[in-house]
Write a protein that holds these residues in place. Sequence first.
Motif, PDB file in Angstrom:
ATOM      1  N   ARG A   9       0.837  -1.217   0.000  1.00  0.00           N
ATOM      2  CA  ARG A   9       0.000   0.000   0.000  1.00  0.00           C
ATOM      3  C   ARG A   9       0.864   1.255   0.000  1.00  0.00           C
ATOM      4  NH1 ARG A   9      -4.418   0.308   4.217  1.00  0.00           N
ATOM      5  NH2 ARG A   9      -5.159   1.906   2.790  1.00  0.00           N
ATOM      6  N   VAL A  10       1.968   1.227   0.752  1.00  0.00           N
ATOM      7  CA  VAL A  10       2.872   2.380   0.796  1.00  0.00           C
ATOM      8  C   VAL A  10       3.543   2.574  -0.561  1.00  0.00           C
ATOM      9  CG1 VAL A  10       5.009   3.273   1.826  1.00  0.00           C
ATOM     10  CG2 VAL A  10       3.225   2.276   3.290  1.00  0.00           C
ATOM     11  N   ILE A  11       3.963   1.486  -1.187  1.00  0.00           N
ATOM     12  CA  ILE A  11       4.555   1.581  -2.522  1.00  0.00           C
ATOM     13  C   ILE A  11       3.534   2.151  -3.504  1.00  0.00           C
ATOM     14  CG2 ILE A  11       5.399   0.220  -4.487  1.00  0.00           C
ATOM     15  CD1 ILE A  11       6.803  -1.596  -2.363  1.00  0.00           C
ATOM     16  N   GLY A  12       2.296   1.708  -3.411  1.00  0.00           N
ATOM     17  CA  GLY A  12       1.242   2.252  -4.269  1.00  0.00           C
ATOM     18  C   GLY A  12       1.071   3.751  -4.070  1.00  0.00           C
ATOM     19  N   ILE A  36       0.434  13.431   2.448  1.00  0.00           N
ATOM     20  CA  ILE A  36      -0.959  13.687   2.066  1.00  0.00           C
ATOM     21  C   ILE A  36      -1.595  12.410   1.515  1.00  0.00           C
ATOM     22  CG2 ILE A  36      -2.419  14.930   0.408  1.00  0.00           C
ATOM     23  CD1 ILE A  36      -0.362  17.281   0.701  1.00  0.00           C
ATOM     24  N   GLU A  37      -0.861  11.693   0.671  1.00  0.00           N
ATOM     25  CA  GLU A  37      -1.384  10.459   0.067  1.00  0.00           C
ATOM     26  C   GLU A  37      -1.628   9.389   1.124  1.00  0.00           C
ATOM     27  OE1 GLU A  37      -2.870   8.336  -3.128  1.00  0.00           O
ATOM     28  OE2 GLU A  37      -2.203  10.419  -3.133  1.00  0.00           O
ATOM     29  N   LEU A  38      -0.689   9.217   2.044  1.00  0.00           N
ATOM     30  CA  LEU A  38      -0.857   8.224   3.109  1.00  0.00           C
ATOM     31  C   LEU A  38      -2.062   8.567   3.984  1.00  0.00           C
ATOM     32  CD1 LEU A  38       2.872   7.733   4.150  1.00  0.00           C
ATOM     33  CD2 LEU A  38       1.445   6.098   2.900  1.00  0.00           C
ATOM     34  N   ARG A  39      -2.199   9.836   4.312  1.00  0.00           N
ATOM     35  CA  ARG A  39      -3.345  10.273   5.124  1.00  0.00           C
ATOM     36  C   ARG A  39      -4.652   9.999   4.385  1.00  0.00           C
ATOM     37  NH1 ARG A  39      -2.256  15.487   5.456  1.00  0.00           N
ATOM     38  NH2 ARG A  39      -0.443  15.037   6.724  1.00  0.00           N
ATOM     39  N   HIS A  40      -4.671  10.290   3.094  1.00  0.00           N
ATOM     40  CA  HIS A  40      -5.865  10.054   2.272  1.00  0.00           C
ATOM     41  C   HIS A  40      -6.240   8.565   2.261  1.00  0.00           C
ATOM     42  CE1 HIS A  40      -8.671  10.476  -1.072  1.00  0.00           C
ATOM     43  NE2 HIS A  40      -8.054   9.469  -1.658  1.00  0.00           N
ATOM     44  N   LEU A  41      -5.230   7.694   2.273  1.00  0.00           N
ATOM     45  CA  LEU A  41      -5.473   6.248   2.259  1.00  0.00           C
ATOM     46  C   LEU A  41      -5.747   5.672   3.646  1.00  0.00           C
ATOM     47  CD1 LEU A  41      -2.675   5.235  -0.290  1.00  0.00           C
ATOM     48  CD2 LEU A  41      -5.156   5.271  -0.688  1.00  0.00           C
ATOM     49  N   GLY A  42      -5.644   6.502   4.673  1.00  0.00           N
ATOM     50  CA  GLY A  42      -5.892   6.035   6.036  1.00  0.00           C
ATOM     51  C   GLY A  42      -4.784   5.169   6.600  1.00  0.00           C
ATOM     52  N   ILE A  43      -3.569   5.344   6.102  1.00  0.00           N
ATOM     53  CA  ILE A  43      -2.420   4.579   6.591  1.00  0.00           C
ATOM     54  C   ILE A  43      -1.762   5.375   7.716  1.00  0.00           C
ATOM     55  CG2 ILE A  43      -0.158   3.635   5.990  1.00  0.00           C
ATOM     56  CD1 ILE A  43      -1.226   3.313   3.097  1.00  0.00           C
ATOM     57  N   PRO A  44      -1.715   4.821   8.921  1.00  0.00           N
ATOM     58  CA  PRO A  44      -1.127   5.557  10.045  1.00  0.00           C
ATOM     59  C   PRO A  44       0.384   5.696   9.896  1.00  0.00           C
ATOM     60  CG  PRO A  44      -1.882   3.384  10.752  1.00  0.00           C
ATOM     61  CD  PRO A  44      -2.239   3.519   9.312  1.00  0.00           C
ATOM     62  N   PHE A  45       0.900   6.898  10.179  1.00  0.00           N
ATOM     63  CA  PHE A  45       2.330   7.142  10.053  1.00  0.00           C
ATOM     64  C   PHE A  45       2.771   8.249  10.999  1.00  0.00           C
ATOM     65  CE2 PHE A  45       0.350  10.137   7.165  1.00  0.00           C
ATOM     66  CZ  PHE A  45       1.069  11.305   7.364  1.00  0.00           C
ATOM     67  N   GLU A  46       4.062   8.261  11.249  1.00  0.00           N
ATOM     68  CA  GLU A  46       4.727   9.373  11.922  1.00  0.00           C
ATOM     69  C   GLU A  46       5.756   9.911  10.938  1.00  0.00           C
ATOM     70  OE1 GLU A  46       5.643   8.689  16.325  1.00  0.00           O
ATOM     71  OE2 GLU A  46       5.470   6.664  15.467  1.00  0.00           O
ATOM     72  N   ARG A  47       5.787  11.204  10.789  1.00  0.00           N
ATOM     73  CA  ARG A  47       6.701  11.843   9.838  1.00  0.00           C
ATOM     74  C   ARG A  47       7.818  12.539  10.595  1.00  0.00           C
ATOM     75  NH1 ARG A  47       4.744  16.672   5.903  1.00  0.00           N
ATOM     76  NH2 ARG A  47       6.754  17.109   4.957  1.00  0.00           N
ATOM     77  N   ILE A  70       5.807   3.920   9.452  1.00  0.00           N
ATOM     78  CA  ILE A  70       4.454   3.564   9.052  1.00  0.00           C
ATOM     79  C   ILE A  70       3.906   2.513  10.017  1.00  0.00           C
ATOM     80  CG2 ILE A  70       2.998   2.721   7.164  1.00  0.00           C
ATOM     81  CD1 ILE A  70       4.565   5.251   6.375  1.00  0.00           C
ATOM     82  N   ASN A  71       2.824   2.860  10.701  1.00  0.00           N
ATOM     83  CA  ASN A  71       2.114   1.916  11.566  1.00  0.00           C
ATOM     84  C   ASN A  71       3.030   1.209  12.571  1.00  0.00           C
ATOM     85  OD1 ASN A  71      -0.428   0.858  12.270  1.00  0.00           O
ATOM     86  ND2 ASN A  71      -0.002  -1.028  11.151  1.00  0.00           N
ATOM     87  N   ASN A  72       4.080   1.884  12.993  1.00  0.00           N
ATOM     88  CA  ASN A  72       5.055   1.345  13.951  1.00  0.00           C
ATOM     89  C   ASN A  72       5.727   0.053  13.502  1.00  0.00           C
ATOM     90  OD1 ASN A  72       4.884   3.366  15.992  1.00  0.00           O
ATOM     91  ND2 ASN A  72       2.904   2.507  16.568  1.00  0.00           N
ATOM     92  N   GLU A  73       5.695  -0.250  12.186  1.00  0.00           N
ATOM     93  CA  GLU A  73       6.289  -1.515  11.739  1.00  0.00           C
ATOM     94  C   GLU A  73       7.039  -1.431  10.420  1.00  0.00           C
ATOM     95  OE1 GLU A  73       3.324  -4.554  10.520  1.00  0.00           O
ATOM     96  OE2 GLU A  73       1.868  -3.068  11.188  1.00  0.00           O
ATOM     97  N   LEU A  74       7.115  -0.260   9.834  1.00  0.00           N
ATOM     98  CA  LEU A  74       7.796  -0.117   8.547  1.00  0.00           C
ATOM     99  C   LEU A  74       8.456   1.257   8.487  1.00  0.00           C
ATOM    100  CD1 LEU A  74       8.185  -1.240   5.560  1.00  0.00           C
ATOM    101  CD2 LEU A  74       6.116   0.069   5.016  1.00  0.00           C
TER     102      LEU A  74
END
Length: 123
Positions: A9-12, A36-47, A70-74
């Motif tokens: 999903r992140v690669i997409g 912005i794209e990750l937020r739009h897809l609902g993927i949790p992340f810390e920047r 990403i999601n505490n695992e990537l």
Amino acid sequence: MDRDDLAGRVIGAAIAVHKHLGPGLLESAYETCLAIELRHLGIPFERQKILPITYRDEDINDAYRIDFVINNELILELKAVETLMPIHTAQTLTYLRLANIKTALLINFNVPLLRDGIKRLSL
């Protein structure tokens, strides 16, 4: 969602940003658009996650910043360079070790086809 699905999903999301912007911009532009794209897809992340280290029993709280966790695992480390160099891989592997995370994506946006700029790393 398992780590492979998350990475896919992140690669997409990165491909969507690259298709829209193309190569040749600064890393910061790709980072902002990817957030912005990750937020739009609902993927949790810390920047720009701060990664503290300890040296001689002293804590250094602002030693490193990881582009994305990403999601505490990537870990997602972004570049916009002519060619990924061994130091970029070494840096990302160090982030994995220090953050105690198993998988990272090292993505270079400065390529004609983004799939040629993606490197998956694991400990």
